[in-house]
Design a protein around this motif. Sequence first.
Motif, PDB file in Angstrom:
ATOM      1  N   ASP A   1       0.821  -1.214   0.000  1.00 15.81           N
ATOM      2  CA  ASP A   1       0.000   0.000   0.000  1.00 15.81           C
ATOM      3  C   ASP A   1       0.858   1.269   0.000  1.00 15.81           C
ATOM      4  OD1 ASP A   1       1.051  -0.567   2.469  1.00 15.81           O
ATOM      5  OD2 ASP A   1      -0.680   0.156   3.605  1.00 15.81           O
ATOM      6  N   GLY A   2       2.156   1.132  -0.264  1.00 13.27           N
ATOM      7  CA  GLY A   2       3.067   2.281  -0.284  1.00 13.27           C
ATOM      8  C   GLY A   2       3.706   2.439  -1.646  1.00 13.27           C
ATOM      9  N   PRO A   3       4.754   3.285  -1.734  1.00 14.32           N
ATOM     10  CA  PRO A   3       5.393   3.542  -3.035  1.00 14.32           C
ATOM     11  C   PRO A   3       5.971   2.287  -3.694  1.00 14.32           C
ATOM     12  CG  PRO A   3       6.561   4.662  -1.231  1.00 14.32           C
ATOM     13  CD  PRO A   3       5.286   4.137  -0.667  1.00 14.32           C
ATOM     14  N   VAL A   4       6.451   1.338  -2.892  1.00 15.26           N
ATOM     15  CA  VAL A   4       7.037   0.120  -3.489  1.00 15.26           C
ATOM     16  C   VAL A   4       5.939  -0.713  -4.156  1.00 15.26           C
ATOM     17  CG1 VAL A   4       8.195  -2.065  -2.939  1.00 15.26           C
ATOM     18  CG2 VAL A   4       9.075   0.082  -2.012  1.00 15.26           C
ATOM     19  N   GLY A   5       4.787  -0.839  -3.483  1.00 14.29           N
ATOM     20  CA  GLY A   5       3.660  -1.567  -4.070  1.00 14.29           C
ATOM     21  C   GLY A   5       3.190  -0.899  -5.354  1.00 14.29           C
ATOM     22  N   LYS A   6       3.174   0.446  -5.341  1.00 14.43           N
ATOM     23  CA  LYS A   6       2.746   1.188  -6.526  1.00 14.43           C
ATOM     24  C   LYS A   6       3.712   0.937  -7.687  1.00 14.43           C
ATOM     25  CE  LYS A   6       1.424   5.866  -7.765  1.00 14.43           C
ATOM     26  NZ  LYS A   6       1.732   7.240  -7.457  1.00 14.43           N
ATOM     27  N   LEU A   7       5.011   0.930  -7.358  1.00 19.11           N
ATOM     28  CA  LEU A   7       6.024   0.660  -8.399  1.00 19.11           C
ATOM     29  C   LEU A   7       5.829  -0.731  -8.990  1.00 19.11           C
ATOM     30  CD1 LEU A   7       8.646   1.462  -9.921  1.00 19.11           C
ATOM     31  CD2 LEU A   7       9.930   0.539  -7.978  1.00 19.11           C
ATOM     32  N   LEU A   8       5.587  -1.725  -8.109  1.00 19.64           N
ATOM     33  CA  LEU A   8       5.355  -3.095  -8.599  1.00 19.64           C
ATOM     34  C   LEU A   8       4.202  -3.098  -9.601  1.00 19.64           C
ATOM     35  CD1 LEU A   8       5.653  -5.334  -5.380  1.00 19.64           C
ATOM     36  CD2 LEU A   8       7.205  -5.320  -7.339  1.00 19.64           C
ATOM     37  N   GLY A   9       3.124  -2.415  -9.234  1.00 20.35           N
ATOM     38  CA  GLY A   9       1.951  -2.344 -10.122  1.00 20.35           C
ATOM     39  C   GLY A   9       2.309  -1.715 -11.462  1.00 20.35           C
ATOM     40  N   GLN A  10       3.093  -0.619 -11.405  1.00 17.56           N
ATOM     41  CA  GLN A  10       3.460   0.078 -12.647  1.00 17.56           C
ATOM     42  C   GLN A  10       4.364  -0.790 -13.520  1.00 17.56           C
ATOM     43  OE1 GLN A  10       5.053   3.584 -10.787  1.00 17.56           O
ATOM     44  NE2 GLN A  10       3.199   4.787 -11.153  1.00 17.56           N
ATOM     45  N   LEU A  11       5.097  -1.713 -12.872  1.00 21.81           N
ATOM     46  CA  LEU A  11       5.995  -2.598 -13.628  1.00 21.81           C
ATOM     47  C   LEU A  11       5.291  -3.878 -14.090  1.00 21.81           C
ATOM     48  CD1 LEU A  11       9.243  -2.297 -11.459  1.00 21.81           C
ATOM     49  CD2 LEU A  11       8.870  -1.364 -13.757  1.00 21.81           C
ATOM     50  N   GLY A  12       3.990  -4.001 -13.774  1.00 18.95           N
ATOM     51  CA  GLY A  12       3.260  -5.215 -14.144  1.00 18.95           C
ATOM     52  C   GLY A  12       3.702  -6.413 -13.326  1.00 18.95           C
ATOM     53  N   ARG A  13       4.161  -6.153 -12.086  1.00 16.12           N
ATOM     54  CA  ARG A  13       4.618  -7.248 -11.210  1.00 16.12           C
ATOM     55  C   ARG A  13       3.622  -7.441 -10.072  1.00 16.12           C
ATOM     56  NH1 ARG A  13      10.761  -6.287  -9.430  1.00 16.12           N
ATOM     57  NH2 ARG A  13      10.069  -7.849  -7.929  1.00 16.12           N
ATOM     58  N   HIS A  14       3.420  -8.699  -9.663  1.00 20.97           N
ATOM     59  CA  HIS A  14       2.549  -8.967  -8.509  1.00 20.97           C
ATOM     60  C   HIS A  14       3.366  -8.842  -7.219  1.00 20.97           C
ATOM     61  CE1 HIS A  14       4.272 -12.823  -7.422  1.00 20.97           C
ATOM     62  NE2 HIS A  14       4.244 -13.182  -8.695  1.00 20.97           N
ATOM     63  N   PRO A  15       2.706  -8.646  -6.063  1.00 26.77           N
ATOM     64  CA  PRO A  15       3.444  -8.448  -4.813  1.00 26.77           C
ATOM     65  C   PRO A  15       3.591  -9.724  -3.965  1.00 26.77           C
ATOM     66  CG  PRO A  15       1.175  -7.786  -4.521  1.00 26.77           C
ATOM     67  CD  PRO A  15       1.275  -8.324  -5.921  1.00 26.77           C
ATOM     68  N   PHE A  16       3.319 -10.905  -4.534  1.00 27.35           N
ATOM     69  CA  PHE A  16       3.213 -12.109  -3.691  1.00 27.35           C
ATOM     70  C   PHE A  16       4.540 -12.814  -3.408  1.00 27.35           C
ATOM     71  CE2 PHE A  16      -1.155 -11.492  -4.652  1.00 27.35           C
ATOM     72  CZ  PHE A  16      -1.814 -11.977  -3.525  1.00 27.35           C
ATOM     73  N   ARG A  17       4.581 -13.419  -2.221  1.00 24.55           N
ATOM     74  CA  ARG A  17       5.635 -14.349  -1.863  1.00 24.55           C
ATOM     75  C   ARG A  17       5.017 -15.741  -1.791  1.00 24.55           C
ATOM     76  NH1 ARG A  17       9.987 -14.301   1.937  1.00 24.55           N
ATOM     77  NH2 ARG A  17      10.797 -15.195   0.018  1.00 24.55           N
ATOM     78  N   PRO A  18       5.716 -16.771  -2.278  1.00 18.55           N
ATOM     79  CA  PRO A  18       5.181 -18.127  -2.133  1.00 18.55           C
ATOM     80  C   PRO A  18       5.198 -18.543  -0.662  1.00 18.55           C
ATOM     81  CG  PRO A  18       7.407 -18.178  -3.020  1.00 18.55           C
ATOM     82  CD  PRO A  18       7.024 -16.738  -2.930  1.00 18.55           C
ATOM     83  N   ALA A  19       4.307 -19.456  -0.299  1.00 15.49           N
ATOM     84  CA  ALA A  19       4.177 -19.904   1.099  1.00 15.49           C
ATOM     85  C   ALA A  19       5.511 -20.423   1.632  1.00 15.49           C
ATOM     86  CB  ALA A  19       3.130 -21.006   1.179  1.00 15.49           C
TER      87      ALA A  19
END
Length: 278
Positions: free
Chosen positions: A197-215
Amino acid sequence: MSYFTEEASAETVNARIGAEANPRLAQVMAALVRHLHTFTKEVELTQDEWDHAIAFLTQTGQICTDERQEFILLSDILGLSMLVDAINNRRPEGATENTVLGPFHVAGAPERAMGETISLDGKGESCLYEGRVLDLEGQPVAGARIDVWSDNAEGYYDVQQPEIQPRWNNRGIFTTGADGRYAFRGIKPVSYPIPDDGPVGKLLGQLGRHPFRPAHMHYRVSAPGFRPIITHTFVGEDPYLTSDTVFGVKESLVAPFERVEAETLWRSPFDFVMVPEG
Ligand code: BEZ
Ligand code: FE
């Protein structure tokens, strides 16, 4: 001393480093300036882009608190955390590999008896974690402290939900005896998004990247005379295994998660192999 020119920009800046500067600092900063200037020339950075970058870094700093470190998150999604970790934790064949610590480790978790559960909220699919702590010769390591932590069944660490989860939910420290064996009960962890929900998440979105970590289950294994291991074990069939947003997965850390017909639903065996200090 010379005036600044586009052609000799990095050399001009680095020539100002004084003889009294710490040699390592001088080496690191000179290389940083060289690479930054090469990068800026390669992409022909526009003024507008540079202003955006400054605003991004400003927001990254402004969202940081004692509980949230957005710069580490930035380093994580750029693969820098894993690169620094790899450079500083080269180990011989057969030793357990390191991976990122992550922001959710909390020092001082409760010491628990072997076999005890770390899951305090009664949620999730129960899993028995067991194995041995060994040295490179396959001999058991006695007195190894295994500090473990994971998210809950909804994908949150206890510290992310202090009003909802019991304190120390899915955390504990276990100490091996003479046989080097460990066992504890937890849950089969689930994949989750890093705080986005911060600038890093926004950057991920702009790069077409998801924010997930595998279990994964986190471990910090330490023992007198051995180099500590900071690592995770990963659940094999996770859909994010090959696209971990922080690049933390290593093949050797993908652990078996076997379905069992017992008190627990799952069993995950894994041995840790430690390298002597020095
Ligand atoms: C974690 O696994 O807890 C984690 C690692 C890096 C960034 C965010 C979370
Ligand atoms: Fe994690």
